[in-house]
Design an enzyme around this catalytic site. Structure first.
Site, PDB file in Angstrom:
ATOM      1  N   LYS A 107      -2.003  -0.597   5.129  1.00  0.00           N
ATOM      2  CA  LYS A 107      -1.568  -0.527   6.524  1.00  0.00           C
ATOM      3  C   LYS A 107      -2.063  -1.708   7.346  1.00  0.00           C
ATOM      4  CE  LYS A 107      -0.675   4.426   6.674  1.00  0.00           C
ATOM      5  NZ  LYS A 107      -1.125   4.903   5.336  1.00  0.00           N
TER       6      LYS A 107
HETATM    7  C1  LIG Z   1      -0.322   5.684   4.525  1.00  0.00           C
HETATM    8  C2  LIG Z   1      -0.716   5.724   3.096  1.00  0.00           C
HETATM    9  C3  LIG Z   1       0.200   6.085   2.070  1.00  0.00           C
HETATM   10  C4  LIG Z   1       1.623   6.527   2.383  1.00  0.00           C
HETATM   11  O1  LIG Z   1       2.425   5.472   2.835  1.00  0.00           O
HETATM   12  P1  LIG Z   1       3.830   5.804   3.575  1.00  0.00           P
HETATM   13  O2  LIG Z   1       4.315   4.509   4.078  1.00  0.00           O
HETATM   14  O3  LIG Z   1       3.502   6.772   4.667  1.00  0.00           O
HETATM   15  O4  LIG Z   1       4.718   6.415   2.544  1.00  0.00           O
HETATM   16  C5  LIG Z   1      -0.220   6.032   0.752  1.00  0.00           C
HETATM   17  N1  LIG Z   1      -1.491   5.695   0.431  1.00  0.00           N
HETATM   18  C6  LIG Z   1      -2.406   5.365   1.370  1.00  0.00           C
HETATM   19  C7  LIG Z   1      -3.792   5.025   0.942  1.00  0.00           C
HETATM   20  C8  LIG Z   1      -2.057   5.362   2.729  1.00  0.00           C
HETATM   21  O5  LIG Z   1      -2.983   5.059   3.653  1.00  0.00           O
END
Ligand SMILES: *Cc1c(COP(=O)(O)O)cnc(C)c1O
Length: 433
Positions: A107
């Site tokens: 993210k």
């Molecule tokens: C947010 C997140 C996900 C999921 O990603 P999406 O884009 O919501 O499908 C998977 N793994 C981790 C570690 C995350 O922080």
């Protein structure tokens, strides 16, 4: 570029409107009107480009009409100031390590890009302060807060459920100070999300302060995630492993995989995708039955994927014209219980020495079970295993080394504003700011 709403009941928006508003007026998600394929010459020489160079080409296809070239280049280069290596785990299976950024989860890419793009619009328009509200169950808050830290003209309020995020995750957004305020809500993640939604709907509050959302529905957060799919392809091409490439994405709200699907539309030669779920397997069930049945989420050890109504599903439907057949032709699914996730982390660690985090474990296992002869698989390792320290140490029965970046967060002192889950008190607090 114009952006339409997936609900088709709102007028097209400019990039700036889409980024500042987050969600369309009809509550739909913004989608770019056009997805421009990149020329074959780009793919011919992709392995000779740096990550930043190729990411800029991708960014230009979406944002080039709306952001001056030198500014966009600067935003892309600043965002991607860390590597995203594809690491071999075993024959034909590679881990795309997305955890080398400041908060050790994928993210960071979207969070940092959005912060810089929003800041550009604020400077350009000479806008008043913009206030970013973000509800988090753990990783989003830290990526967004760290992405926006110190950015002029923006204040971030991170709402998180008291006692329901790990100590490391909490430290990553409660110790920053400056333009970041952590709000500790006596309630669940859903309560935090409800407070944010109510805030956006409250006329008086919106007249008092400019509010925007930084959840993954925002185009400035989700589109930049396409960058690293190109880089994964380029790295495997260098190794002579890029023919018949299968990309597996551990998925919750489906923002990450949707960005990969955009990449494929731009001509990226990915053969097919796999969406790996934990027990919250709404998408997996959709693939099997053709029916989308959201349901309340259940808690798992891959908690960032505990989503019962994936918000970006609307974007996938829009991308494939609502065709279940078209979606199934390019994406398959997988679903794993906590016991299976544990087993996979343990077995992979013992057999290969590679330590997966619980989310990446779903991705790795789906490739192990689903790769066909002649295919090469890459899964997205979405966070560093040390972010889930207790779970992972318990599974492997061994200590996990904590990266220096994480240790630095742990040294800070927690500062947060206590809040009830009652909207009136949250509103009263914001009205005083
Ligand atoms: C947010 C997140 C996900 C999921 O990603 P999406 O884009 O919501 O499908 C998977 N793994 C981790 C570690 C995350 O922080």
């Amino acid at each position: 570029m114009k952006y339409y709403s997936t609900n088709k009941q709102a007028p097209d928006a400019t990039l700036e409107e889409a980024v500042v508003k987050g969600l369309a007026a009809d509550k739909g998600l913004f989608m770019p009107r056009e997805i421009k394929p990149l020329p074959s010459s780009f793919y011919d020489e992709i392995e000779n480009l740096s990550f930043q160079e190729m990411a800029y080409r991708v960014a230009d296809a979406f944002f080039g009409e709306d952001v001056p070239a030198d500014t966009l280049k600067q935003i892309v280069y600043d965002t991607l100031s860390f590597d995203v290596p594809a690491v071999k785990v075993k024959e034909n299976i590679y881990s795309l390590e997305l955890f080398h950024g400041p908060t050790l989860a994928f993210k960071d890419v979207g969070g940092r890009f959005m912060a810089r793009l929003l800041s550009y619009f604020i400077r350009k328009e000479g806008k008043q302060q913009v206030n970013v509200l973000v509800a988090t169950s753990g990783d989003t808050g830290s990526a967004v807060a760290n992405g926006f830290l110190g950015v002029k003209g923006i204040h971030v309020y991170v709402l998180y459920p008291k006692g329901k995020v790990s100590e490391i995750q909490e430290k990553q957004f409660t110790t920053l100070g400056q333009n970041i305020t952590a709000i500790e809500v006596d309630g669940t993640f859903d309560d935090c999300q409800a407070l944010v939604k109510n805030a956006f709907m409250d006329k008086e509050l919106n007249a008092h302060m400019q509010l925007t959302s930084a959840n993954s529905i925002n185009v400035a957060r989700f589109l930049p995630q396409a960058f690293y799919y190109f880089y994964a392809y380029a790295q495997l091409k260098k190794l002579g492993k890029a023919d018949n490439l299968v990309v597996c994405v551990p998925s919750g709200n489906f923002g990450n995989i949707t960005a990969g699907l955009f990449g494929k539309r731009m001509g990226l030669p990915v053969r097919r995708f796999i969406a790996a779920n934990n027990r919250n397997d709404i998408f997996y069930q959709y693939l099997q039955t053709g029916e989308y049945r959201p349901r309340p989420s259940v808690a798992t050890i891959a908690n960032a994927m505990d989503v019962g109504d994936p918000s970006n599903f609307a974007r996938i439907l829009a991308l494939y014209d609502n065709s279940h057949a078209a979606i199934s032709a390019e994406i398959s699914g997988a679903t794993y219980t906590d016991a299976q996730i544990r087993e996979t982390v343990k077995k992979t660690y013992v057999e290969t020495g590679y330590l997966l985090d619980p989310h990446g474990a779903c991705g790795y296992r789906a490739l192990e079970e689903g790769l066909k002869p002649g295919e090469t698989g890459v899964f997205l390792e979405t966070a560093h295993p040390a972010k889930f320290l207790q779970t992972v140490e318990e599974i492997i029965g061994n200590k996990v080394a904590i990266p220096e970046k994480l240790q630095a967060f742990m040294k800070g002192t927690k500062q947060s504003v206590p809040m009830t889950k009652d909207f009136a008190s949250f509103k009263a607090y914001l009205m005083e700011q």
